[in-house]
Design an enzyme around this catalytic site. Sequence first.
Site, PDB file in Angstrom:
ATOM      1  N   ALA A  16       0.826  -1.214   0.000  1.00 13.02           N
ATOM      2  CA  ALA A  16       0.000   0.000   0.000  1.00 13.02           C
ATOM      3  C   ALA A  16       0.858   1.261   0.000  1.00 13.02           C
ATOM      4  O   ALA A  16       0.444   2.311  -0.512  1.00 13.02           O
ATOM      5  CB  ALA A  16      -0.938  -0.001   1.206  1.00 13.02           C
ATOM      6  N   LYS A  18       2.950   1.873   3.067  1.00  9.18           N
ATOM      7  CA  LYS A  18       3.193   2.192   4.487  1.00  9.18           C
ATOM      8  C   LYS A  18       4.660   2.494   4.760  1.00  9.18           C
ATOM      9  O   LYS A  18       4.999   3.519   5.347  1.00  9.18           O
ATOM     10  CB  LYS A  18       2.747   1.021   5.387  1.00  9.18           C
ATOM     11  CG  LYS A  18       1.284   0.651   5.268  1.00  9.18           C
ATOM     12  CD  LYS A  18       0.919  -0.514   6.148  1.00  9.18           C
ATOM     13  CE  LYS A  18       1.621  -1.818   5.812  1.00  9.18           C
ATOM     14  NZ  LYS A  18       1.337  -2.350   4.459  1.00  9.18           N
ATOM     15  N   THR A  19       5.540   1.588   4.352  1.00  3.49           N
ATOM     16  CA  THR A  19       6.963   1.750   4.646  1.00  3.49           C
ATOM     17  C   THR A  19       7.538   2.955   3.923  1.00  3.49           C
ATOM     18  O   THR A  19       8.316   3.727   4.486  1.00  3.49           O
ATOM     19  CB  THR A  19       7.734   0.463   4.267  1.00  3.49           C
ATOM     20  OG1 THR A  19       7.190  -0.603   5.042  1.00  3.49           O
ATOM     21  CG2 THR A  19       9.213   0.591   4.551  1.00  3.49           C
ATOM     22  N   SER A  86      -1.344  -4.941  10.072  1.00  6.78           N
ATOM     23  CA  SER A  86      -2.308  -4.959  11.201  1.00  6.78           C
ATOM     24  C   SER A  86      -3.753  -5.022  10.694  1.00  6.78           C
ATOM     25  O   SER A  86      -4.506  -4.054  10.814  1.00  6.78           O
ATOM     26  CB  SER A  86      -2.084  -3.776  12.150  1.00  6.78           C
ATOM     27  OG  SER A  86      -1.810  -2.570  11.485  1.00  6.78           O
TER      28      SER A  86
HETATM   29  P1  ADP Z   1       4.019  -1.495   2.320  1.00  6.00           P
HETATM   30  O1  ADP Z   1       5.016  -1.055   3.348  1.00  6.00           O
HETATM   31  O2  ADP Z   1       2.650  -0.928   2.560  1.00  6.00           O
HETATM   32  O3  ADP Z   1       4.013  -2.964   2.093  1.00  6.00           O
HETATM   33  P2  ADP Z   1       5.867  -0.332   0.459  1.00  6.00           P
HETATM   34  O4  ADP Z   1       6.064   1.047   0.969  1.00  6.00           O
HETATM   35  O5  ADP Z   1       6.918  -1.345   0.794  1.00  6.00           O
HETATM   36  O6  ADP Z   1       4.433  -0.838   0.928  1.00  6.00           O
HETATM   37  O7  ADP Z   1       5.703  -0.327  -1.107  1.00  6.00           O
HETATM   38  C1  ADP Z   1       4.842   0.574  -1.755  1.00  6.00           C
HETATM   39  C2  ADP Z   1       5.319   0.775  -3.178  1.00  6.00           C
HETATM   40  O8  ADP Z   1       4.410   1.658  -3.822  1.00  6.00           O
HETATM   41  C3  ADP Z   1       6.695   1.390  -3.250  1.00  6.00           C
HETATM   42  O9  ADP Z   1       7.409   0.797  -4.311  1.00  6.00           O
HETATM   43  C4  ADP Z   1       6.368   2.860  -3.567  1.00  6.00           C
HETATM   44  O10 ADP Z   1       7.414   3.486  -4.284  1.00  6.00           O
HETATM   45  C5  ADP Z   1       5.131   2.724  -4.413  1.00  6.00           C
HETATM   46  N1  ADP Z   1       4.278   3.916  -4.450  1.00  6.00           N
HETATM   47  C6  ADP Z   1       3.805   4.489  -5.587  1.00  6.00           C
HETATM   48  N2  ADP Z   1       3.081   5.580  -5.296  1.00  6.00           N
HETATM   49  C7  ADP Z   1       3.090   5.716  -3.965  1.00  6.00           C
HETATM   50  C8  ADP Z   1       2.509   6.663  -3.084  1.00  6.00           C
HETATM   51  N3  ADP Z   1       1.786   7.698  -3.536  1.00  6.00           N
HETATM   52  N4  ADP Z   1       2.695   6.499  -1.746  1.00  6.00           N
HETATM   53  C9  ADP Z   1       3.427   5.447  -1.294  1.00  6.00           C
HETATM   54  N5  ADP Z   1       4.003   4.511  -2.069  1.00  6.00           N
HETATM   55  C10 ADP Z   1       3.842   4.644  -3.414  1.00  6.00           C
END
Ligand code: ADP
Length: 195
Positions: A16, A18-19, A86
């Site tokens: 999504a 988050k990280t 979560s």
């Molecule tokens: P999670 O921690 O929720 O599993 P990640 O942050 O690891 O997700 O990965 C999200 C991916 O989506 C990343 O490759 C990030 O660059 C991409 N992405 C594209 N657009 C966005 C945005 N607007 N906000 C956050 N991430 C984004």
Amino acid sequence: MKRNGLILWLTGLSGAGKTTIAQRLENKLQEQAYLVELLDGDAIRQNLSQGLSFTKEDRDINVRRIGYVANLLSRNGVIVIVSLISPYRAVRDELRYSTKNFFEIYVNTPIEVCEARDVKGLYAKARNGYIKSFTGIDDPYEEPLNPHITCDTTKETVDESVTKILHWLEGMNQLSGLVIPINSRENLNFSSLKI
Ligand code: ADP
């Protein structure tokens, strides 16, 4: 200095954002001399929660453990950012309503977008049955009903989401009193602490 820090709890599907948002937020806050700690779900499963499975029971244990650590840190003035799927509402609410200064941030990205991103190749594995109990595929995600902040990553850039979070916190007067002036930090005598 205000005693209690904050817990900024980012929930949402895998991929999504988050990280990504959490790390950018951490950087922004550190640049402004806030004390920040990031508790990332993937990293926590390598140590604190090593061995836990992805059943509801173990996911709830994981959330409670991270909530406990976040509380320890935040009561010492730290801004704690948690990045964790979560998926279960009840345990999130349990923390939210029993913890001071807990803010729920919903990183709301539709599963189709997360799956198209498939940052870690996990969706493909889940679809092929190589991973079981994968949130959004064959395990539930219960979205927050009343999050403090929602980031819609299909409409916002990472920076826009981070700015939105910071503006919201400023608007709620949650950041004032949390910065330790640099001079005071220099005067802290860590060598006298018995650790
Ligand atoms: P999670 O921690 O929720 O599993 P990640 O942050 O690891 O997700 O990965 C999200 C991916 O989506 C990343 O490759 C990030 O660059 C991409 N992405 C594209 N657009 C966005 C945005 N607007 N906000 C956050 N991430 C984004």
